[in-house]
Write a protein that holds these residues in place. Sequence first.
Motif: not given
Length: 467
Positions: A221-234
């Motif tokens: 799940g680490r890849k998807s967690m990084a995806y979410f964090r990047q999406l929300i950060g932007d």
Amino acid sequence: MSNATAALNAPILPTEQTRPFRAPAPVPHSEPLGFFGFLQTASRNPIEIWGTRAFKEPYIEGRWLGVPNIVVNDPQAVRHLLVENAKNYVMQPLRQRILRPLLRDGLLTAEGQLWRRTRKAIAPVFTPRHIAGFTESMAARSENARERLSGMTGKTIDISHETTLLTFDILQATLFSDDIASEPDEFARSTSDFLGSMGRVDPLDLLGAPQFLPRIRRLRGRKSMAYFRQLIGDTIEKRRAQLERDPEGVPADLLTLLLKADGLSRDEIEDNIITFIGAGHETTARSLAWTLYLLSQAPDEREKVETEIDAVVPSLEHPSQYLDALPRTRAAFEESMRLYPPAPSLNRTALQPDQVGDLKIPAGATVLVMPWLIHRHEMLWDRPDHFIPERFMPDRREAIDRYQYLPFGVGPRVCIGASFALQEAVIALAILMRSLRFDYTGAKQPSVVQRITVQPENGLPMSVRRR
């Protein structure tokens, strides 16, 4: 056990529903699992750990790693623990070990002053007036979903994937004003991966191992967690720039309220958006999918819902009227949440000794309030494993004790988005079912697993056809 539900235990007359559908669920075991059996079962699927006693008795007492564990099924005891003496009970460490790596300091996992400050900041979004204002967007996005699914008639789809797309579309339209830029299918896949792997119980969690030891089950799940964090950060940076350019022109949605809240750090804002996207929309998505599945297995009930929708919806002037005007549609959704509760466990740790009736709770004890058990408890419900929406119709609804039906929790930490979810679900069901019918096509009944939510292990394959 409380006798407040005596009326509910009266048999439902055969004329009302002669052959109700028995909803699939893990079969309770009759013998103790033992230490290693419990460890293995709880890691694979936590709702499989429960034996027959858990669905028959008001309390069950045991120990795990020397800590007293008390399962509480009595509604009046639940009221005492989660409402009357809620200050004595904090989040259970095991729950936090599982959820905090995902949600960090979001509303679902925050405690103390941070939780109070966050809840106060978010509350204005979920007032009745505000939620009524969201219903047009809920209806519009549900119509978009209906049009998309109409193009799939004759095909088999995973309805749990489709409801994930729909609830995310509604969430970002209402709470984030379409500012979360994400390709829908990628988002749905990432959500499933994120919650399916990161929300799993790891043996190291059960053994109380320190957090620096890696949980192998969560690495995927680490890849998807990084995806979410990047999406929300932007998304945060985009809205922050809008606030600086035109503070009066930005929408007064959840994102803006979080950015304007006093005392919330950048990371805490991000954590709360992740919580609403990951946990908030996912619970409604799963419940919608389960409702369509259950109705497909109970044709008489589906026909009643369709008849209500056909008769009532054309005369309604605004989507905000759907919830009150469609009691049978709402009842089907509420019965779905009873059988497959969005939050299957509400677990706490006692700070000080307490007593409920004859039950003594020592300080440090783990207190397990399990909607999964309470919603299927034999002393509380007539035919508890069967899909019987009739029990939630207005003439019966009042017989259900407030503390025996807990789809959104209860007490100070009751789900802040409960009214939002109910409005969203009834509107979505009414619009989809007015012109489409979904039939389950799986070779066998779905396997039910607990991750963060209660979900079908391999999705819910359903065919789509026009009515």
